[in-house]
Design a protein around this motif. Structure first.
Motif, short mmCIF file in Angstrom:
data_model
loop_
_atom_site.label_atom_id
_atom_site.label_comp_id
_atom_site.label_asym_id
_atom_site.label_seq_id
_atom_site.Cartn_x
_atom_site.Cartn_y
_atom_site.Cartn_z
N VAL A 83 1.93 -11.17 6.08
CA VAL A 83 2.78 -10.74 4.68
C VAL A 83 4.08 -11.42 4.35
O VAL A 83 4.77 -11.53 5.08
CB VAL A 83 2.60 -8.39 4.03
CG1 VAL A 83 1.14 -9.01 4.83
CG2 VAL A 83 3.48 -8.68 5.55
N SER A 88 6.27 -4.41 4.67
CA SER A 88 4.39 -4.44 5.02
C SER A 88 4.32 -5.39 6.51
O SER A 88 3.34 -4.87 7.04
CB SER A 88 3.98 -5.24 3.97
OG SER A 88 4.49 -4.82 2.50
N HIS A 91 5.10 -2.54 8.96
CA HIS A 91 3.41 -1.35 8.87
C HIS A 91 2.20 -1.49 9.41
O HIS A 91 1.73 -1.11 9.89
CB HIS A 91 3.49 -1.07 7.17
CG HIS A 91 2.25 0.00 6.99
ND1 HIS A 91 2.76 1.18 6.73
CD2 HIS A 91 1.38 -0.45 6.18
CE1 HIS A 91 1.07 1.65 6.95
NE2 HIS A 91 0.42 0.70 6.04
N ASN A 92 1.77 -2.93 9.22
CA ASN A 92 0.92 -3.50 9.65
C ASN A 92 1.00 -3.81 10.82
O ASN A 92 0.38 -4.67 11.65
CB ASN A 92 -0.15 -4.84 8.50
CG ASN A 92 1.02 -5.68 8.81
OD1 ASN A 92 1.27 -6.57 9.40
ND2 ASN A 92 0.30 -6.22 8.34
#
Length: 140
Positions: A83, A88, A91-92
């Motif tokens: 990403v 993000s 988050h991942n």
């Protein structure tokens, strides 16, 4: 259901379309682009242990959002995450952090194929196959 987009050819500059795609690299880190009009291609090789993803940016004039000069671009971008946003990536679980005095480095190998002699797409693919079957340059 999502939209199906044929990426085998870059579309015309339309001022609206941009795609950013990511692929997780396997054992061999590489990507290639072929330009049929000039019979040339570009191969980018890298260590997938350091840069585990390959991003591909395709922009048909949609960026930047403001200003007169709009990009018409196709770019290969080896990267540490799948990403573009740090939030993000956090988050991942693909965000990379460095501690004090810690560093991260990598090598990219870029090769232009067909510089002295135009190649057909099939000849380009055969050349890329022989290049990509060897490990990418290791990072020190």
């Amino acid at each position: 259901m999502g939209t199906v987009v044929d990426l085998s050819r870059v579309g015309e500059k339309d001022g609206r379309t941009a795609h950013k795609l990511f692929a997780r690299m396997g054992k061999f880190g590489w990507g290639a682009l072929y330009r049929e009009k000039v019979g040339q291609g570009l191969v980018v090789r890298f260590d997938p242990n350091t840069l585990p993803f390959l991003g591909m940016w395709i922009c048909a004039g949609a960026w930047p959002a403001t200003g007169v000069e709009k990009q018409y671009t196709v770019a290969l971008e080896p990267t540490t995450s799948n990403v573009d946003s740090l939030a993000s990536a956090v988050h991942n679980g693909t965000a990379r952090s460095l501690g004090p005095r810690e560093r991260c480095s990598w090598k990219l190998e870029i090769q232009l194929i067909g510089a002295s002699l135009c190649l057909s797409f099939d000849d380009f693919c055969a050349t890329v196959s022989s290049i990509s079957s060897t490990p990418a340059p290791a990072t020190n």
